[in-house]
Design an enzyme around this catalytic site. Structure first.
Site, PDB file in Angstrom:
ATOM      1  N   LYS A  18       0.809  -1.218   0.000  1.00 59.56           N
ATOM      2  CA  LYS A  18       0.000   0.000   0.000  1.00 59.56           C
ATOM      3  C   LYS A  18       0.846   1.273   0.000  1.00 59.56           C
ATOM      4  O   LYS A  18       0.463   2.272  -0.597  1.00 59.56           O
ATOM      5  CB  LYS A  18      -0.942  -0.009   1.208  1.00 59.56           C
ATOM      6  N   GLU A  69      -2.620   7.040   7.759  1.00 60.96           N
ATOM      7  CA  GLU A  69      -3.272   7.828   6.722  1.00 60.96           C
ATOM      8  C   GLU A  69      -4.426   8.610   7.332  1.00 60.96           C
ATOM      9  O   GLU A  69      -5.035   8.180   8.320  1.00 60.96           O
ATOM     10  CB  GLU A  69      -3.793   6.861   5.643  1.00 60.96           C
ATOM     11  N   ARG A  90      -6.863  -7.652 -10.159  1.00 61.34           N
ATOM     12  CA  ARG A  90      -7.627  -8.867 -10.461  1.00 61.34           C
ATOM     13  C   ARG A  90      -9.037  -8.464 -10.855  1.00 61.34           C
ATOM     14  O   ARG A  90      -9.391  -7.285 -10.833  1.00 61.34           O
ATOM     15  CB  ARG A  90      -7.695  -9.757  -9.217  1.00 61.34           C
TER      16      ARG A  90
END
Length: 445
Positions: free
Chosen positions: A116, A200, A293
């Site tokens: 991430k 974050e 995906r």
């Protein structure tokens, strides 16, 4: 086109992939665990191979057994579906090293987006908006506290290697951060083998909006609209719809352009999703993650754009052009997907069991992608998803009306089932208005 395909997954997504492959005349191979031997996807494939016991680590995540199954059956390609090995870069490399076609993005793109923090930094460099947060892992608790003080509370504590809503915690102050940091780090080490933690900015009222991208065989990246995914429990989606009722034309242009830039930044090929958080107060959006995906919620995009995303995946993997004109993508109508899970409709706790009655709804604009039929057993070894109920209408109001009728006509007896929750949600004034956010389920409870 690919001539034979091994589907390295189970349940509804395995059936979904097999259905398209059969329509295209592609021979299909299913792999299954001992626990799943009686499920429909096993018998619907042209050939099936048992790759191990119920434990996913010994079956659906057993790369060696899956490669061996592909070789023994003469499969030419492997489609991983979602979950399990679908975002495992090492597996993608192993598939190709064995002379097989990988139906998914390149291993380098999977690696780049799998972390991430690395993904945030790549996206920022490409001009994709990212939320205020750390550019390196918070090495220890003191570093996390310092980062949070600079970012400003509340903050989200996230496992850098996490995904699918797992490995996250919210801290409103330093005391909470000290607790959440240790909790998330420990979870990340156990689940992902990587305890790296990202700090974050947390937005108390936010919408979860994502864009479907497709990296074509000729190198172009196209965006097939956005999906609203704000109906969630424990940061995991329950309902998705397209288009998002929060996104107006100018905002949509910004969303799609940012998603294309995200794909281009990593040379993306095949299907993927750029997930973002949208601040409804300012209409600012921030990159959350890229899922390398096919998504669970891909059917809503298929209905709105009139494409078969599994077919497009297979065409890209085979080096073929898409079935549609990338310069003339035109959405129409509105689609909603409801995830039918084996869980109670109040606390959303799993409730596996044997299905004694399974009656699917029918009617105009109704589609059901299911993994089970009457007589099958939903076991505790895998995700609780039993089926996806997807409805399509000329507009959102018609789609909601069809969803209400379809939920009323869907009968599942045996395992616990969350259908009553959807009946409640579809009458909820906040949801019906379209002005909702990720806190809607909590407010309903």
């Amino acid at each position: 086109m690919i001539e034979s395909l091994l589907v390295a997954n189970r349940g509804e997504i395995a059936r979904r992939i097999i259905r398209t492959a059969k329509r295209l005349g592609i021979r299909t191979v299913a792999v299954h665990s001992e626990a799943d031997a009686g499920l429909p996807f096993v018998t619907e494939a042209d050939e099936a191979v048992c790759v191990g016991p119920a434990n996913p680590a010994q079956s659906y995540r057993n790369a060696e057994a899956i490669i061996a199954a592909a070789k023994s059956t003469g499969a030419q390609a492997i489609h991983p579906g979602y979950g399990f090995l679908s975002e495992n870069a090492d597996f993608a490399r192993t598939v190709e090293a064995n002379g097989l076609i990988w139906v998914g993005p390149g291993a380098d793109a999977i690696t780049a987006m799998g972390d991430k923090i690395n993904a945030r930094n790549l996206m920022a460099a490409a001009g994709v908006p990212v939320a205020p947060g750390t550019t390196d892992p918070a090495a220890d608790l003191d570093a996390a506290v310092a980062a949070a003080a600079e970012i400003g509370y509340p903050v989200m504590v996230k496992a850098a290697a996490g995904g699918g809503g797992m490995g996250m915690g919210v801290a409103a102050d330093e005391a909470a951060l000290r607790t959440e940091y240790d909790k998330v780090r420990g979870f990340a080490e156990r689940m992902f083998g990587d305890g790296s933690v990202l700090i974050e900015r947390y937005f108390p009222r936010v919408r979860h909006v994502e864009v479907q991208i497709l990296g074509l065989a000729d190198g172009r990246v196209v965006a097939l609209g956005e999906r609203e995914c704000s109906v969630q429990r424990r940061n995991q989606k329950l309902v998705e719809e397209s288009p998002s009722p929060a996104v107006f034309p100018e905002l949509r242009e910004r969303f799609l352009a940012a998603a294309v830039r995200a794909g281009e930044a990593v040379g993306y090929r095949n299907a993927g999703t750029v997930e973002c958080l949208l601040d409804p107060a300012t209409n600012e959006f921030f990159f959350l993650e890229m899922n390398t995906r096919l998504q669970v919620e891909h059917p809503v995009t298929e209905l709105v754009y009139g494409v078969d995303l599994v077919e497009e995946q297979l065409r890209v993997a085979a080096g073929l052009a898409p079935t549609f004109d990338p310069d003339a993508l035109t959405p129409r109508g509105h689609a909603i997907e409801l995830r039918i899970n084996a869980e109670d409709p109040k606390r959303f706790l799993p409730g596996p069991g044997t299905v004694s009655i399974w009656t699917e709804p029918t009617g105009e604009g109704v589609r059901v992608d299911s993994g089970y039929v009457a007589g099958n057993t939903v076991t505790p070894f895998y995700d609780s998803l039993m089926a996806k109920l997807i409805v399509f209408g000329a507009d959102r109001a018609e789609a909601i009306g069809r969803a209400r009728a379809a939920v009323a006509g869907f009968e599942v007896v045996g395992p616990k089932c969350n259908l009553p929750f959807f009946a409640e949600l579809l009458e909820n004034a906040e949801f019906v208005s379209g002005d909702y956010d990720t806190g809607i389920v909590g407010r309903m409870r």
